[in-house]
Enzyme design. Structure first.
Site, PDB file in Angstrom:
ATOM      1  N   ASP A 165      -6.055   4.001  -8.221  1.00  0.00           N
ATOM      2  CA  ASP A 165      -5.313   4.889  -8.996  1.00  0.00           C
ATOM      3  C   ASP A 165      -6.371   4.345 -10.660  1.00  0.00           C
ATOM      4  OD1 ASP A 165      -5.658   1.654  -9.976  1.00  0.00           O
ATOM      5  OD2 ASP A 165      -3.256   2.150  -8.605  1.00  0.00           O
ATOM      6  N   LYS A 188      -1.547   7.774 -10.466  1.00  0.00           N
ATOM      7  CA  LYS A 188      -0.714   7.116  -9.129  1.00  0.00           C
ATOM      8  C   LYS A 188       0.808   6.432 -10.376  1.00  0.00           C
ATOM      9  CE  LYS A 188      -0.566   2.233  -7.851  1.00  0.00           C
ATOM     10  NZ  LYS A 188      -0.948   1.058  -6.786  1.00  0.00           N
TER      11      LYS A 188
HETATM   12  C1  R5P Z   1      -1.275  -2.469  -8.097  1.00  0.00           C
HETATM   13  O1  R5P Z   1      -1.419  -1.807  -9.390  1.00  0.00           O
HETATM   14  C2  R5P Z   1      -2.544  -3.077  -7.199  1.00  0.00           C
HETATM   15  O2  R5P Z   1      -3.865  -2.734  -7.673  1.00  0.00           O
HETATM   16  C3  R5P Z   1      -2.420  -2.539  -5.954  1.00  0.00           C
HETATM   17  O3  R5P Z   1      -2.556  -1.214  -5.829  1.00  0.00           O
HETATM   18  C4  R5P Z   1      -1.244  -2.542  -4.886  1.00  0.00           C
HETATM   19  O4  R5P Z   1      -0.672  -3.996  -4.896  1.00  0.00           O
HETATM   20  C5  R5P Z   1      -1.215  -2.283  -3.689  1.00  0.00           C
HETATM   21  O5  R5P Z   1       0.270  -2.765  -3.043  1.00  0.00           O
HETATM   22  P1  R5P Z   1       0.924  -1.978  -2.090  1.00  0.00           P
HETATM   23  O6  R5P Z   1       0.207  -2.044  -1.039  1.00  0.00           O
HETATM   24  O7  R5P Z   1       2.371  -2.756  -2.114  1.00  0.00           O
HETATM   25  O8  R5P Z   1       1.163  -0.734  -2.195  1.00  0.00           O
END
Ligand code: R5P
Length: 284
Positions: A165, A188
């Site tokens: 993202d 994202k």
């Molecule tokens: C969100 O902004 C973080 O940078 C990570 O992308 C997020 O914590 C990832 O979480 P998950 O593995 O549950 O998709």
């Protein structure tokens, strides 16, 4: 300079002991145990003026935090004048705002408490670097880019570094620049705690190896989604890396199945914590 290891850094102990001398550091013995009622007991078994206390704060994070405060108090009591806290993964760092009236800003509470004992605070890849302002002394957000680039450089070859993202773009850029590679990102959107929607940006990945870089892997949803899109786009090998492996149950297996290799740093000990940040810590 003395190095003190809390129980949240025991997984780094062997490497720290082996390499401390190269960085003019000496490991200071401490006793850490529990009273019969479960309360923590710490005792510093040596002297000095300056110390770096290494303590990551993963499950049981509250115990690790209390231990860090007790170590700070014990070291001051023992006459130490300057204390650095290295907290590779800082618990509560994601609780950085009030979302419902009556809530605390938990990361602020943690940082202020650490500031009672520690002059300097070092963390890796903090969720919201702005929150470092809550620490009363010098506070630094360290990047794991060097270690990640070293680990994945050869495997990646002439590939591409990708952020899942836009928020992770600087992270991907740092790794890409060290390797002299291209970088890009995905758009994202989080639909629910377990579901994310992702749109590829203009980038040609066909036949290229790709390293996806993020700060945290929790459920693994973000990485799996990004990897699946990359496969559809014709990418070569897909590697994923994150600084903090806060894996929810089943996440390691889910991500591993979707990619060619999953690795995280050792801010938290996990079966895939293959990238060591010990040398970055010993430099402090
Ligand atoms: C969100 O902004 C973080 O940078 C990570 O992308 C997020 O914590 C990832 O979480 P998950 O593995 O549950 O998709």
């Amino acid at each position: 300079m003395k190095v003190v290891l809390g129980s949240g850094a025991y997984h780094m102990a062997e490497e720290v002991k082996m390499k401390a001398g190269e960085y003019n550091k000496e490991v200071l013995d401490v006793e850490i145990k529990k009273f019969p009622d479960g309360e923590k007991y710490v005792r510093v078994l040596g002297e000095g003026k300056e110390a770096v206390v290494v303590q990551s704060t993963f499950n049981p994070q509250d115990e690790h935090l209390i231990e860090l405060l007790l170590l700070g108090d014990a070291l001051r009591e023992r006459g130490f004048e300057h204390l650095k806290a290295v907290v590779p993964y800082l618990a509560y760092s994601r609780q950085d705002r009030v979302t419902k009236e009556g809530e605390p800003i938990s990361v602020r509470a943690v940082m202020r408490a650490l500031g009672i004992y520690y002059d300097e605070l070092y963390v890796f890849d903090l969720h919201n670097p702005k929150t470092l302002e809550y620490f009363p002394g010098r506070a630094v957000n360290l990047s794991p880019a060097r270690a990640i680039a070293e680990y994945f450089g050869e495997k990646l070859g002439e590939g591409l570094v990708l952020a899942p993202d836009k928020g992770a773009l600087e992270r991907a850029k740092a790794v890409a620049e060290l390797l002299g590679l291209e970088f890009s990102y995905f758009e994202k959107k989080r639909i629910s705690p377990t579901e994310v929607q992702m749109t590829p940006v203009e980038v040609d990945v066909s036949g290229k190896n790709v390293l996806i870089v993020d700060d945290i892997i929790s459920t693994g949803g973000t990485m799996v989604k990004a990897a699946n899109i990359l496969r559809e786009m014709g990418a070569g090998k897909i590697f994923v890396v994150a600084t903090h492996g806060v894996f929810a149950e089943g996440a390691i297996e889910r991500v591993s199945k979707a990619v060619d290799e999953l690795a995280v740093t050792n801010t938290i000990p996990t079966p895939v914590s293959r990238i060591s940040l010990v040398e970055d810590i010993l430099k402090l």
